[in-house]
Design a protein around this motif. Sequence first.
Motif, mmCIF file in Angstrom:
data_model
loop_
_atom_site.group_PDB
_atom_site.id
_atom_site.type_symbol
_atom_site.label_atom_id
_atom_site.label_comp_id
_atom_site.label_asym_id
_atom_site.label_seq_id
_atom_site.Cartn_x
_atom_site.Cartn_y
_atom_site.Cartn_z
ATOM 1 N N VAL A 164 0.837 -1.204 0.000
ATOM 2 C CA VAL A 164 0.000 0.000 0.000
ATOM 3 C C VAL A 164 0.872 1.255 0.000
ATOM 4 C CG1 VAL A 164 -1.681 1.353 1.332
ATOM 5 C CG2 VAL A 164 -1.992 -1.119 1.042
ATOM 6 N N ASP A 176 -11.543 10.260 5.975
ATOM 7 C CA ASP A 176 -11.919 9.462 4.814
ATOM 8 C C ASP A 176 -10.672 8.855 4.150
ATOM 9 O OD1 ASP A 176 -14.369 8.891 2.974
ATOM 10 O OD2 ASP A 176 -12.739 9.411 1.601
ATOM 11 N N ALA A 177 -9.603 9.679 4.066
ATOM 12 C CA ALA A 177 -8.367 9.186 3.441
ATOM 13 C C ALA A 177 -7.746 8.075 4.287
ATOM 14 C CB ALA A 177 -7.385 10.341 3.246
ATOM 15 N N GLU A 226 -9.573 4.944 3.812
ATOM 16 C CA GLU A 226 -9.255 4.272 2.549
ATOM 17 C C GLU A 226 -7.899 3.572 2.618
ATOM 18 O OE1 GLU A 226 -11.388 3.639 0.222
ATOM 19 O OE2 GLU A 226 -9.828 2.511 -0.837
ATOM 20 N N ASN A 233 -8.511 0.512 4.516
ATOM 21 C CA ASN A 233 -9.270 -0.415 3.667
ATOM 22 C C ASN A 233 -8.338 -1.147 2.692
ATOM 23 O OD1 ASN A 233 -11.673 -1.509 2.412
ATOM 24 N ND2 ASN A 233 -11.374 -0.003 0.775
ATOM 25 N N MET A 234 -7.434 -0.385 2.084
ATOM 26 C CA MET A 234 -6.495 -1.004 1.130
ATOM 27 C C MET A 234 -5.558 -1.975 1.850
ATOM 28 S SD MET A 234 -5.335 2.163 -1.273
ATOM 29 C CE MET A 234 -6.503 3.127 -2.235
ATOM 30 N N GLY A 282 -7.488 -4.959 3.081
ATOM 31 C CA GLY A 282 -7.870 -5.710 1.878
ATOM 32 C C GLY A 282 -6.707 -6.556 1.376
ATOM 33 N N THR A 283 -5.534 -5.939 1.285
ATOM 34 C CA THR A 283 -4.359 -6.675 0.796
ATOM 35 C C THR A 283 -4.007 -7.817 1.748
ATOM 36 O OG1 THR A 283 -3.585 -4.582 -0.120
ATOM 37 C CG2 THR A 283 -1.995 -6.375 -0.075
ATOM 38 N N LYS A 319 -6.150 -9.427 3.861
ATOM 39 C CA LYS A 319 -7.144 -10.519 3.853
ATOM 40 C C LYS A 319 -7.214 -11.232 2.491
ATOM 41 C CE LYS A 319 -10.945 -9.578 1.465
ATOM 42 N NZ LYS A 319 -11.603 -10.466 0.579
ATOM 43 N N CYS A 368 -13.096 -14.639 3.170
ATOM 44 C CA CYS A 368 -13.701 -13.611 4.044
ATOM 45 C C CYS A 368 -13.935 -12.329 3.261
ATOM 46 C CB CYS A 368 -12.835 -13.363 5.269
ATOM 47 S SG CYS A 368 -11.119 -13.041 4.916
ATOM 48 N N LYS A 369 -14.750 -11.453 3.869
ATOM 49 C CA LYS A 369 -15.103 -10.182 3.214
ATOM 50 C C LYS A 369 -14.787 -9.016 4.121
ATOM 51 C CE LYS A 369 -18.607 -11.821 0.079
ATOM 52 N NZ LYS A 369 -19.976 -11.840 -0.333
ATOM 53 N N LEU A 370 -14.571 -7.868 3.493
ATOM 54 C CA LEU A 370 -14.201 -6.673 4.259
ATOM 55 C C LEU A 370 -15.425 -5.972 4.828
ATOM 56 C CD1 LEU A 370 -11.651 -5.070 1.783
ATOM 57 C CD2 LEU A 370 -11.100 -6.183 3.951
ATOM 58 N N THR A 371 -15.211 -5.228 5.904
ATOM 59 C CA THR A 371 -16.274 -4.350 6.415
ATOM 60 C C THR A 371 -15.929 -2.902 6.036
ATOM 61 O OG1 THR A 371 -15.198 -3.911 8.526
ATOM 62 C CG2 THR A 371 -16.601 -5.868 8.407
ATOM 63 N N ILE A 372 -16.865 -2.017 6.316
ATOM 64 C CA ILE A 372 -16.661 -0.604 5.984
ATOM 65 C C ILE A 372 -15.725 0.024 7.033
ATOM 66 C CG2 ILE A 372 -17.902 1.611 5.859
ATOM 67 C CD1 ILE A 372 -20.248 -0.138 4.709
ATOM 68 N N PRO A 373 -14.802 0.896 6.607
ATOM 69 C CA PRO A 373 -13.841 1.469 7.560
ATOM 70 C C PRO A 373 -14.488 2.396 8.587
ATOM 71 C CG PRO A 373 -13.200 1.936 5.277
ATOM 72 C CD PRO A 373 -14.570 1.368 5.245
#
Lengths: 176, 385
Positions: free
Chosen positions: A23, A107-108, A111, A114-115, A118-119, A121, A131-136
């Motif tokens: 990231v 917000d940044a 994100e 999240n990235m 995400g990487t 998981k 598995c799936k991600l949740t909202i930050p």
Amino acid sequence: MPAIDQVTDSVFRDTITRAVHDVFKTMFSLPAVLIDQPEPPAPETGDPEQRVLIDGQLVVGTVGFIGDISGLIYLYMSAGFANHLSGHLLGMSPEELDEAGDEVVNDAVGEITNMTVGTFKNQLCDQGFSCKLTIPSILRGSNFSIAPITSATRRIYRFQIAEHVLVADLLMKQGD
Amino acid sequence: MRYKILTVDDSKTVRIIVKKAFKTYDCEIIEAANGVEGLATAAKENPDVILLDVTMPVMDGVEMLTKLKSDPALKAIPVIMLTAEGGRDNVLKIAKIGVRDYIVKPFKEDLLVEKVGRIIDLKPISEGDHAKTKSIFDPATILVVEDKPAILQQIQEGIKHTPWKIAGVTATGEAIDYCSKTPPDLIVVSLSLPDDAAFTLFRLLRTNVKTKYTPIFGLVVKTDLAVQQQAQQVGFSAIVTKPIEVQDLEAKIAKAMNLDTSQRYFATADNIFIMRLPENTSPAALVEVANYLKPKTAEAVDSGIYRAVIDLHELKRFDMTIIKLLFNTMQVFRELALQYVLVGNAQIVTECKGFEDTKGWQFFDSLDDAKTHLAKGAPALASAT
């Protein structure tokens, strides 16, 4: 699918290190170096939160993952580092960022978290843990620590990124 | 018609990154913060491509994609997933619903532009309607791909009086790297690189969204007509022959980059409009001056200028084509009621006396003398019949 307790500490360490590195290298052209892990303090005397602490105002991003393996990752950074990263991502000067307010930085950081998660998981998914991600979500403040629930396994990693420190706090739980 | 790109992401940060990535391209970025907004916006705006996140509140990207693909009016819109949700199984599952491409975050802006560029014909903003015309005094970067250092040196030496920066590379791989980092304004490729490398490079540059519309010149020995023809057939923007004629190269560069060259010949100083002819005024330069003459004069008059100088003090060549242009200039000046005087050098003054039509022209020795004269409000010295 392998059992979660068969996944060794070194796999988690390598997976989060690769995620943070990818990231920050891709989005900021900054290398992230895992700082040597100190010996974990003895349970009866130790204070694991001490390993998380960063001086001053903190911005903490968190994203969860749910599925065959469930957990949460918190990314801790100083408010100054959060502003620096946000400015770079959004192409905004420090003055523009000040004017835009904390919401934009939140917000940044959300994100970036999240990235990173995400990487992390996605590598676990490729090893058979779907598995799936949740909202930050974002926490702000100073001198606070997050106490995990007792059933979760906690792992803390510190990264040096330029002159800043980023702490990744992994809380893992076996999925249902 | 401007292409529309719809970015559907709950993160404002990602939507800003998308806008930033495409800001130099002639396209419109439309935003939506979740699947519900995304579907409504897609129906209303009919975008040319959709960039779609997966994890979003209200309606996630998978649901939006499923609904989009089951709507006859929307199903043809190409979708690129732009999401942190990767992993082989996830990607395969989503891809089966029908996506054109899949980008897993983190991502480079270049990659995003490249993938979108495969779906829509992205044009740099300078190709669009809102472009500001660049002049010959604006900086530009020219990439020269040439394995012979002497040729590169000739080009550098030849155009060192311009604000253009020459970057030299010797191999096509280096050229591709250079273009992906900092796309140049123009590329000159030696057609004598080994193994037809120039033609391979040309094809690669034309398939890259960043260099798709960049002018590419072929550099070849004057006598190698077969290669020149081949280069023209594949679509090289221009051919520059060796030995290199610098003036010719400069003119071709200016033309290919669509540069405004009027400032070479027209200027305004101290509220006086100046038309000047350079030392080596070529036939091509005369055509340029003739094309700019009326609009530039009108522009000056419109801004309140009523005095002009025809400055020939640098001019070394004088013939009927130049005389014709000068008569034309005086005619335009008179039509717009501009007072004008001439400035010349000794050679031009002498040559003027040798022509029946110009022997009555009177010249000032310097631009300063001419300006002083005009400032006094004296009448025009030159006359043309």
